[in-house]
Design an enzyme around this catalytic site. Structure first.
Site, PDB file in Angstrom:
ATOM      1  N   GLU A 126       8.177  18.274  13.011  1.00  0.00           N
ATOM      2  CA  GLU A 126       9.559  17.824  12.791  1.00  0.00           C
ATOM      3  C   GLU A 126      10.396  18.908  12.126  1.00  0.00           C
ATOM      4  OE1 GLU A 126       9.834  14.072  10.677  1.00  0.00           O
ATOM      5  OE2 GLU A 126       9.492  12.920  12.502  1.00  0.00           O
ATOM      6  N   HIS A 173     -17.291  20.152  21.077  1.00  0.00           N
ATOM      7  CA  HIS A 173     -17.973  19.598  22.250  1.00  0.00           C
ATOM      8  C   HIS A 173     -16.994  18.918  23.187  1.00  0.00           C
ATOM      9  CE1 HIS A 173     -22.147  20.345  20.850  1.00  0.00           C
ATOM     10  NE2 HIS A 173     -21.461  20.531  19.726  1.00  0.00           N
ATOM     11  N   LYS A 219      14.863   6.487  19.794  1.00  0.00           N
ATOM     12  CA  LYS A 219      15.253   5.276  19.059  1.00  0.00           C
ATOM     13  C   LYS A 219      16.491   4.656  19.701  1.00  0.00           C
ATOM     14  CE  LYS A 219      13.734   6.676  14.427  1.00  0.00           C
ATOM     15  NZ  LYS A 219      14.223   7.032  13.104  1.00  0.00           N
TER      16      LYS A 219
HETATM   17  O1  LIG Z   1      10.605   5.826   6.332  1.00  0.00           O
HETATM   18  P1  LIG Z   1      11.414   5.565   7.536  1.00  0.00           P
HETATM   19  O2  LIG Z   1      12.878   5.655   7.289  1.00  0.00           O
HETATM   20  O3  LIG Z   1      11.046   4.236   8.176  1.00  0.00           O
HETATM   21  O4  LIG Z   1      11.114   6.710   8.595  1.00  0.00           O
HETATM   22  C1  LIG Z   1       9.846   6.977   9.092  1.00  0.00           C
HETATM   23  C2  LIG Z   1       9.772   8.307   9.750  1.00  0.00           C
HETATM   24  O5  LIG Z   1      10.767   8.402  10.755  1.00  0.00           O
HETATM   25  C3  LIG Z   1      11.367   9.678  10.761  1.00  0.00           C
HETATM   26  O6  LIG Z   1      12.637   9.561  10.270  1.00  0.00           O
HETATM   27  C4  LIG Z   1      11.406  10.244  12.137  1.00  0.00           C
HETATM   28  O7  LIG Z   1      10.131  10.359  12.641  1.00  0.00           O
HETATM   29  C5  LIG Z   1      10.496  10.509   9.844  1.00  0.00           C
HETATM   30  O8  LIG Z   1      11.111  11.614   9.322  1.00  0.00           O
HETATM   31  C6  LIG Z   1      10.022   9.502   8.875  1.00  0.00           C
HETATM   32  O9  LIG Z   1       8.895   9.972   8.258  1.00  0.00           O
END
Ligand SMILES: O=P(O)(O)OC[C@H]1O[C@](O)(CO)[C@@H](O)[C@@H]1O
Length: 426
Positions: free
Chosen positions: A276, A297, A413
């Site tokens: 990330e 393996h 998302k």
């Molecule tokens: O704690 P939250 O806001 O639910 O986010 C979970 C995860 O989603 C992200 O925003 C995107 O993967 C991460 O940076 C974070 O660790």
């Protein structure tokens, strides 16, 4: 506590861009680079709120006495660091009173319903963790598990068994917890999810698990004190500069390799941290991982003889085992293994590391960076967290990206919300 050995990497210290390392170091300490409002983790091991820590200890100890299973509900930075710490420090098949299990990192109905079945009749508690409070995966898992807990123990009792870790003031989870009377602990505004394992995100569940979190902080502070130098005598910067040099030579991927099964989730945590932080603007090494001997393996064939100049390995070598075991002499010796009698498993594992490095580097022409760790304990865990956090800050800035955002994650998302008909999303 972590030494970087470049002798098998094909790099010499002069291949590393020390002048740029010095400049980036100034940017990190002066907080003048991109994403500088997310640098709260830099001083955190020394400056965190000690009052809140004492409160966490009290709430965690009371919860620990009431339950046999803690379900932590969270994803990404709200999940991986907890599992990394718990498995590295307590081990995988431990017999401690409290078992930690995980939800909120999958929307598999099979997983969630089997988990719910497993929890029936068990004394369990929930630690729900979400910085934003709006992430779908933990949101729907928590809704299901909270209802199950209330059905099992009643509304009043459930209030003593649920804790939320979230934003100090805003967000759906904060509102929910306050309205229902669940204790809450704070994820600081200036610390992003993947940098949050030393905040209540990791510390609260680990306290419930009975882990010595004072020692985790001691390890992180040791790293803070040792990794302050703004040049290549700083081992974390040496690692960052070496991986950046290999990236500039055309390597596309880095595999973190551990010979300790208990470090599988340390590698998963590391993948999020580097993936990330660096994978943006069409740049960045693809972070992957292998656990040896398991993957020797399976992927071992590819590593030895597959496409070249794509992947390099970063190998974690643990110097001392927490627990050791000897191969014993067998009177019959049908398996022919008496030549190993008297040797420890750790000695044999360490010999494998030497043999594999020789095979991969000298025969396979695969560069290896070696990271020497002392041992898999709480102090080392705190140290490694800080080591990799400061390393990724350096590495991301060497790559000239903002290491502290993750705009790409939003794309899926948005699509999902649109398809599911979330109000307000078109
Ligand atoms: O704690 P939250 O806001 O639910 O986010 C979970 C995860 O989603 C992200 O925003 C995107 O993967 C991460 O940076 C974070 O660790």
């Amino acid at each position: 506590m972590i030494k970087v050995d470049l002798q098998h990497s094909g790099l010499s210290i002069t291949d590393l861009n020390e002048a740029k390392v010095k400049k980036v170091h100034e940017m990190i300490i002066n907080k003048s680079g991109k994403g500088n409002d997310f640098l709260g983790w830099i001083e955190w091991p020394k400056t965190f709120d000690k009052k809140e820590y004492e409160k966490m200890k009290k709430v965690a100890s009371s919860l620990r006495n009431k339950i046999d299973v803690l379900v932590t509900v969270g994803i990404g930075g709200s999940y991986l660091g907890i599992r990394a710490a718990d498995e590295m420090i307590r081990g995988i098949n431990h017999s401690d009173k409290v078992q930690v299990i995980y939800a909120g990192h999958t929307m598999s109905s099979t997983y969630v319903s089997q988990l719910s079945e497993y929890l029936k009749g068990k004394k369990f508690g929930i630690c729900v963790i979400s910085k934003s409070g709006t992430t779908t995966e933990p949101g729907i898992a928590f809704r299901a598990l909270e209802k199950q807990l209330i059905d099992q123990v009643g509304d009043e009792n459930s209030k003593e068994l649920i804790v939320a870790v979230t934003d100090s003031a805003k967000g759906a989870l904060k509102t929910l917890a306050d309205n229902k009377g669940y204790p809450t602990f704070v994820i600081p505004d200036d610390i992003g999810g993947r940098f949050s394992v030393l905040t209540p995100v990791g510390i609260f569940p680990l306290l419930v698990a009975g882990v010595n979190t004072d020692n985790i902080f001691a390890g992180a502070i040791k790293a803070m004190d040792e990794l302050v130098k703004g040049d290549l005598s700083n081992e974390a910067y040496k690692y960052a500069a070496a991986r950046n040099a290999l990236y500039n030579q055309g390597y596309k991927a880095e595999a973190l390799v551990a010979y300790e099964l208990q470090m599988q989730y340390t590698a998963e945590w590391w993948k999020q941290l580097f993936g990330e932080s660096e994978g943006k603007d069409n740049k960045g090494l693809y972070p992957t991982s292998m656990i040896f001997s398991t993957d020797l393996h399976s992927l071992g064939q590819w590593v030895q003889e597959g496409a070249r100049n794509v992947l390099f390995e970063t190998v974690i070598k643990v110097k001392e085992p927490v627990a050791n075991m000897l191969v014993e002499t067998d009177a019959d010796n049908y398996d022919g293994l008496n030549y190993l009698a008297g040797k420890s498993f750790h000695e044999i594992n360490s010999t494998a590391i030497e043999g594999v490095i020789d095979a991969h580097v000298n025969t396979g022409k695969m560069p290896n960076i070696v990271l020497e760790f002392d041992k898999m304990d709480d102090i080392q865990f705190g140290y490694l967290v800080y080591f990799f956090e400061i390393a990724v800050a350096m590495s991301g800035y060497l790559l000239e990206v903002n290491p502290f955002d993750q705009p790409g994650v939003e794309v899926y998302k948005y699509n999902m919300f649109k398809l599911l008909g979330k109000p307000g999303v078109k």
